[in-house]
Write a protein that holds these residues in place. Structure first.
Motif, PDB file in Angstrom:
ATOM      1  N   MET A 207      75.538  19.734  -4.409  1.00 26.58           N
ATOM      2  CA  MET A 207      75.881  21.015  -3.821  1.00 26.58           C
ATOM      3  C   MET A 207      74.613  21.872  -3.754  1.00 26.58           C
ATOM      4  O   MET A 207      73.807  21.890  -4.679  1.00 26.58           O
ATOM      5  N   THR A 208      74.462  22.566  -2.672  1.00 30.58           N
ATOM      6  CA  THR A 208      73.272  23.395  -2.481  1.00 30.58           C
ATOM      7  C   THR A 208      73.369  24.659  -3.332  1.00 30.58           C
ATOM      8  O   THR A 208      74.464  25.087  -3.709  1.00 30.58           O
ATOM      9  N   PRO A 209      72.223  25.265  -3.630  1.00 28.82           N
ATOM     10  CA  PRO A 209      72.249  26.513  -4.410  1.00 28.82           C
ATOM     11  C   PRO A 209      73.042  27.612  -3.702  1.00 28.82           C
ATOM     12  O   PRO A 209      73.729  28.409  -4.336  1.00 28.82           O
ATOM     13  N   ARG A 210      72.964  27.634  -2.378  1.00 25.36           N
ATOM     14  CA  ARG A 210      73.715  28.647  -1.623  1.00 25.36           C
ATOM     15  C   ARG A 210      75.218  28.426  -1.779  1.00 25.36           C
ATOM     16  O   ARG A 210      75.984  29.367  -1.943  1.00 25.36           O
ATOM     17  N   GLY A 211      75.659  27.168  -1.740  1.00 23.38           N
ATOM     18  CA  GLY A 211      77.069  26.838  -1.910  1.00 23.38           C
ATOM     19  C   GLY A 211      77.583  27.243  -3.284  1.00 23.38           C
ATOM     20  O   GLY A 211      78.693  27.734  -3.437  1.00 23.38           O
ATOM     21  N   ARG A 212      76.727  27.043  -4.323  1.00 26.55           N
ATOM     22  CA  ARG A 212      77.104  27.450  -5.677  1.00 26.55           C
ATOM     23  C   ARG A 212      77.253  28.968  -5.765  1.00 26.55           C
ATOM     24  O   ARG A 212      78.180  29.477  -6.381  1.00 26.55           O
ATOM     25  N   ARG A 213      76.321  29.691  -5.142  1.00 26.14           N
ATOM     26  CA  ARG A 213      76.393  31.159  -5.171  1.00 26.14           C
ATOM     27  C   ARG A 213      77.651  31.660  -4.478  1.00 26.14           C
ATOM     28  O   ARG A 213      78.292  32.589  -4.946  1.00 26.14           O
ATOM     29  N   VAL A 214      78.006  31.014  -3.369  1.00 26.82           N
ATOM     30  CA  VAL A 214      79.214  31.415  -2.655  1.00 26.82           C
ATOM     31  C   VAL A 214      80.437  31.175  -3.529  1.00 26.82           C
ATOM     32  O   VAL A 214      81.328  32.032  -3.619  1.00 26.82           O
ATOM     33  N   ARG A 215      80.486  30.038  -4.194  1.00 27.08           N
ATOM     34  CA  ARG A 215      81.635  29.739  -5.059  1.00 27.08           C
ATOM     35  C   ARG A 215      81.712  30.700  -6.249  1.00 27.08           C
ATOM     36  O   ARG A 215      82.777  31.165  -6.618  1.00 27.08           O
ATOM     37  N   VAL A 216      80.569  30.984  -6.862  1.00 26.71           N
ATOM     38  CA  VAL A 216      80.560  31.908  -8.001  1.00 26.71           C
ATOM     39  C   VAL A 216      80.976  33.303  -7.544  1.00 26.71           C
ATOM     40  O   VAL A 216      81.776  33.968  -8.203  1.00 26.71           O
ATOM     41  N   SER A 217      80.482  33.738  -6.396  1.00 29.49           N
ATOM     42  CA  SER A 217      80.855  35.055  -5.868  1.00 29.49           C
ATOM     43  C   SER A 217      82.336  35.121  -5.570  1.00 29.49           C
ATOM     44  O   SER A 217      82.993  36.121  -5.891  1.00 29.49           O
ATOM     45  N   ALA A 218      82.880  34.084  -4.994  1.00 29.26           N
ATOM     46  CA  ALA A 218      84.312  34.056  -4.691  1.00 29.26           C
ATOM     47  C   ALA A 218      85.129  34.093  -5.980  1.00 29.26           C
ATOM     48  O   ALA A 218      86.150  34.792  -6.063  1.00 29.26           O
ATOM     49  N   ALA A 219      84.684  33.386  -7.012  1.00 24.88           N
ATOM     50  CA  ALA A 219      85.402  33.386  -8.293  1.00 24.88           C
ATOM     51  C   ALA A 219      85.368  34.766  -8.938  1.00 24.88           C
ATOM     52  O   ALA A 219      86.371  35.232  -9.493  1.00 24.88           O
ATOM     53  N   VAL A 220      84.222  35.454  -8.860  1.00 27.54           N
ATOM     54  CA  VAL A 220      84.106  36.795  -9.426  1.00 27.54           C
ATOM     55  C   VAL A 220      85.017  37.771  -8.689  1.00 27.54           C
ATOM     56  O   VAL A 220      85.735  38.560  -9.306  1.00 27.54           O
ATOM     57  N   VAL A 221      85.016  37.703  -7.375  1.00 27.64           N
ATOM     58  CA  VAL A 221      85.877  38.586  -6.583  1.00 27.64           C
ATOM     59  C   VAL A 221      87.346  38.326  -6.895  1.00 27.64           C
ATOM     60  O   VAL A 221      88.136  39.256  -7.075  1.00 27.64           O
ATOM     61  N   LEU A 222      87.729  37.070  -7.001  1.00 25.60           N
ATOM     62  CA  LEU A 222      89.108  36.719  -7.332  1.00 25.60           C
ATOM     63  C   LEU A 222      89.488  37.223  -8.717  1.00 25.60           C
ATOM     64  O   LEU A 222      90.566  37.791  -8.913  1.00 25.60           O
ATOM     65  N   ALA A 223      88.596  37.067  -9.695  1.00 25.17           N
ATOM     66  CA  ALA A 223      88.872  37.536 -11.054  1.00 25.17           C
ATOM     67  C   ALA A 223      89.035  39.054 -11.090  1.00 25.17           C
ATOM     68  O   ALA A 223      89.937  39.579 -11.744  1.00 25.17           O
ATOM     69  N   LEU A 224      88.189  39.769 -10.361  1.00 26.03           N
ATOM     70  CA  LEU A 224      88.303  41.229 -10.310  1.00 26.03           C
ATOM     71  C   LEU A 224      89.597  41.660  -9.641  1.00 26.03           C
ATOM     72  O   LEU A 224      90.259  42.593 -10.095  1.00 26.03           O
ATOM     73  N   ALA A 225      89.970  40.993  -8.571  1.00 22.09           N
ATOM     74  CA  ALA A 225      91.202  41.344  -7.861  1.00 22.09           C
ATOM     75  C   ALA A 225      92.426  41.103  -8.737  1.00 22.09           C
ATOM     76  O   ALA A 225      93.355  41.909  -8.761  1.00 22.09           O
ATOM     77  N   LEU A 226      92.431  39.989  -9.459  1.00 23.88           N
ATOM     78  CA  LEU A 226      93.565  39.686 -10.324  1.00 23.88           C
ATOM     79  C   LEU A 226      93.638  40.623 -11.526  1.00 23.88           C
ATOM     80  O   LEU A 226      94.721  41.008 -11.960  1.00 23.88           O
ATOM     81  N   SER A 227      92.505  41.026 -12.047  1.00 18.86           N
ATOM     82  CA  SER A 227      92.521  41.919 -13.214  1.00 18.86           C
ATOM     83  C   SER A 227      92.890  43.341 -12.831  1.00 18.86           C
ATOM     84  O   SER A 227      93.438  44.080 -13.633  1.00 18.86           O
ATOM     85  N   ALA A 228      92.636  43.752 -11.599  1.00 19.64           N
ATOM     86  CA  ALA A 228      92.949  45.115 -11.172  1.00 19.64           C
ATOM     87  C   ALA A 228      94.444  45.310 -10.979  1.00 19.64           C
ATOM     88  O   ALA A 228      94.929  46.429 -11.037  1.00 19.64           O
ATOM     89  N   GLY A 229      95.206  44.249 -10.756  1.00 22.59           N
ATOM     90  CA  GLY A 229      96.636  44.384 -10.500  1.00 22.59           C
ATOM     91  C   GLY A 229      97.420  44.919 -11.689  1.00 22.59           C
ATOM     92  O   GLY A 229      98.422  45.590 -11.533  1.00 22.59           O
ATOM     93  N   GLY A 230      96.957  44.683 -12.911  1.00 27.11           N
ATOM     94  CA  GLY A 230      97.701  45.117 -14.078  1.00 27.11           C
ATOM     95  C   GLY A 230      97.348  46.512 -14.557  1.00 27.11           C
ATOM     96  O   GLY A 230      97.917  46.997 -15.526  1.00 27.11           O
TER      97      GLY A 230
END
Length: 167
Positions: A1-24
């Motif tokens: 996996m390219t470094p850019r692909g890893r950054r995209v996945r990590v960014s998506a995971a962070v955004v998802l975690a923030l969105a899920l934590s804000a709901g409560g």
């Protein structure tokens, strides 16, 4: 996996975690809460049914708007004064109208709005589609060829085409 692909996945995971934590998250501050747990539970139950008039799509419990805080405090004041849940809701709807309720009660005007309006809209759209179809069919029939045009087409179709030469 390219470094850019890893950054995209990590960014998506962070955004998802923030969105899920804000709901409560709730906007009720500890200073607003009633000391009696039963009264506080009633206040939370009532607040979940009330719309924030600023946010309009959140309950006053979920909103940080100053008006939502005022309404939360008002609900708690009415509960401390000994009002029943129904009395608190009646007080607020008398003061602010049915719009303050996240789920408006079924009444004459709401029945008209939610019951008959969609049926009238569907019937109106079906009538318009039927009318548009008929108008289009009539205009297509009216755009037929004149006798002169028909004769010219017949003449063009009947003429001999030389081999190798386009018609």
């Amino acid at each position: 996996m390219t470094p850019r692909g890893r950054r995209v996945r990590v960014s998506a995971a962070v955004v998802l975690a923030l969105a899920l934590s804000a709901g409560g998250a709730f906007a009720v501050n500890p200073g607003e809460q009633l000391p009696d747990p039963a009264q506080e539970a009633r206040a939370r139950e009532i607040s979940a049914e009330l719309r924030c008039m600023v946010c309009q799509n959140q309950s006053i419990d979920d909103s940080d708007a100053p008006l939502a805080k005022d309404l939360r405090l008002l609900v708690r004041e009415r509960i401390k004064a000994g009002d029943s849940d129904r009395q608190v809701l009646s007080f607020l709807t008398d003061r602010y109208g049915e719009f303050v309720l996240l789920r408006p009660r079924l009444r004459g005007e709401t029945l008209l709005l939610w019951g008959f309006a969609p049926a009238i809209l569907v019937l109106g759209l079906a009538g318009y589609a039927f009318w548009a179809f008929r108008v289009r069919r009539r205009s297509a029939a009216a755009q037929g060829l004149t006798e002169e045009e028909r004769a010219r087409v017949e003449a063009l179709l009947d003429r001999d085409v030389e081999p190798g030469r386009p018609g």
